[in-house]
Design a protein around this motif. Structure first.
Motif, PDB file in Angstrom:
ATOM      1  N   ASN A  97      14.799  15.926   5.321  1.00  0.00           N
ATOM      2  CA  ASN A  97      14.430  16.474   4.017  1.00  0.00           C
ATOM      3  C   ASN A  97      14.889  15.675   2.810  1.00  0.00           C
ATOM      4  O   ASN A  97      14.517  16.014   1.681  1.00  0.00           O
ATOM      5  N   VAL A  98      15.702  14.632   3.023  1.00  0.00           N
ATOM      6  CA  VAL A  98      16.325  13.907   1.904  1.00  0.00           C
ATOM      7  C   VAL A  98      16.269  12.401   2.188  1.00  0.00           C
ATOM      8  O   VAL A  98      16.418  11.972   3.324  1.00  0.00           O
ATOM      9  N   LEU A  99      16.069  11.635   1.115  1.00  0.00           N
ATOM     10  CA  LEU A  99      16.075  10.177   1.212  1.00  0.00           C
ATOM     11  C   LEU A  99      16.975   9.600   0.127  1.00  0.00           C
ATOM     12  O   LEU A  99      16.856   9.962  -1.050  1.00  0.00           O
ATOM     13  N   ALA A 100      17.879   8.705   0.516  1.00  0.00           N
ATOM     14  CA  ALA A 100      18.708   7.935  -0.427  1.00  0.00           C
ATOM     15  C   ALA A 100      18.365   6.474  -0.205  1.00  0.00           C
ATOM     16  O   ALA A 100      18.331   6.006   0.933  1.00  0.00           O
ATOM     17  N   TYR A 101      18.102   5.763  -1.298  1.00  0.00           N
ATOM     18  CA  TYR A 101      17.699   4.356  -1.179  1.00  0.00           C
ATOM     19  C   TYR A 101      18.156   3.582  -2.406  1.00  0.00           C
ATOM     20  O   TYR A 101      18.432   4.152  -3.449  1.00  0.00           O
ATOM     21  N   GLU A 143      21.692  20.358   1.593  1.00  0.00           N
ATOM     22  CA  GLU A 143      21.459  19.119   2.335  1.00  0.00           C
ATOM     23  C   GLU A 143      21.439  17.923   1.385  1.00  0.00           C
ATOM     24  O   GLU A 143      22.023  16.877   1.664  1.00  0.00           O
ATOM     25  N   LEU A 144      20.786  18.092   0.254  1.00  0.00           N
ATOM     26  CA  LEU A 144      20.719  17.041  -0.759  1.00  0.00           C
ATOM     27  C   LEU A 144      22.117  16.679  -1.251  1.00  0.00           C
ATOM     28  O   LEU A 144      22.486  15.502  -1.304  1.00  0.00           O
ATOM     29  N   MET A 145      22.918  17.688  -1.562  1.00  0.00           N
ATOM     30  CA  MET A 145      24.277  17.427  -2.044  1.00  0.00           C
ATOM     31  C   MET A 145      25.141  16.805  -0.954  1.00  0.00           C
ATOM     32  O   MET A 145      26.007  15.983  -1.247  1.00  0.00           O
TER      33      MET A 145
END
Length: 109
Positions: free
Chosen positions: A25-29, A64-66
């Motif tokens: 559900n989350v992407l960090a790039y 989830e994002l945090m």
């Protein structure tokens, strides 16, 4: 029409990104045009306009994002000694998709 770089470019695959962390559900790039020596963007994969448009049904996604933001911020702090975690609202928010910047160092340019 509102611009959403994250849905239109990143999540669609039109713009390739260097992924740091990814969950269902989350992407960090790494930012495609960084403003800092270390500049990582974290987004939910589902469109949410901004922090202030979150609803109670988004609580699990927000947790989830945090969690991803916390993991990335801990890594950046360990590697570079410090970081900032930033989100923008209103006219400060160029792309109307909830996103957080994890940055370290002095702004470039």
């Amino acid at each position: 029409m509102t611009s959403d770089f994250y849905c239109d470019e990143v999540l669609s695959g039109k713009t390739e990104v260097n992924r740091v962390v990814e969950t269902d559900n989350v992407l960090a790039y790494h930012h495609t045009r960084p403003f800092y020596p270390v500049h990582i963007v974290t987004i939910p994969k589902r469109h949410i306009s901004s922090l202030i448009t979150l609803e109670d049904c988004d609580n699990e996604l927000l947790l989830e994002l945090m969690g991803v933001i916390r993991k990335v911020a801990a890594w950046v702090t360990e590697e570079h000694g410090a970081c900032r975690v930033i989100t923008n609202l209103g006219n400060y928010q160029d792309s109307k998709h909830l996103h957080w910047h994890i940055v370290s160092g002095k702004a470039v340019g």
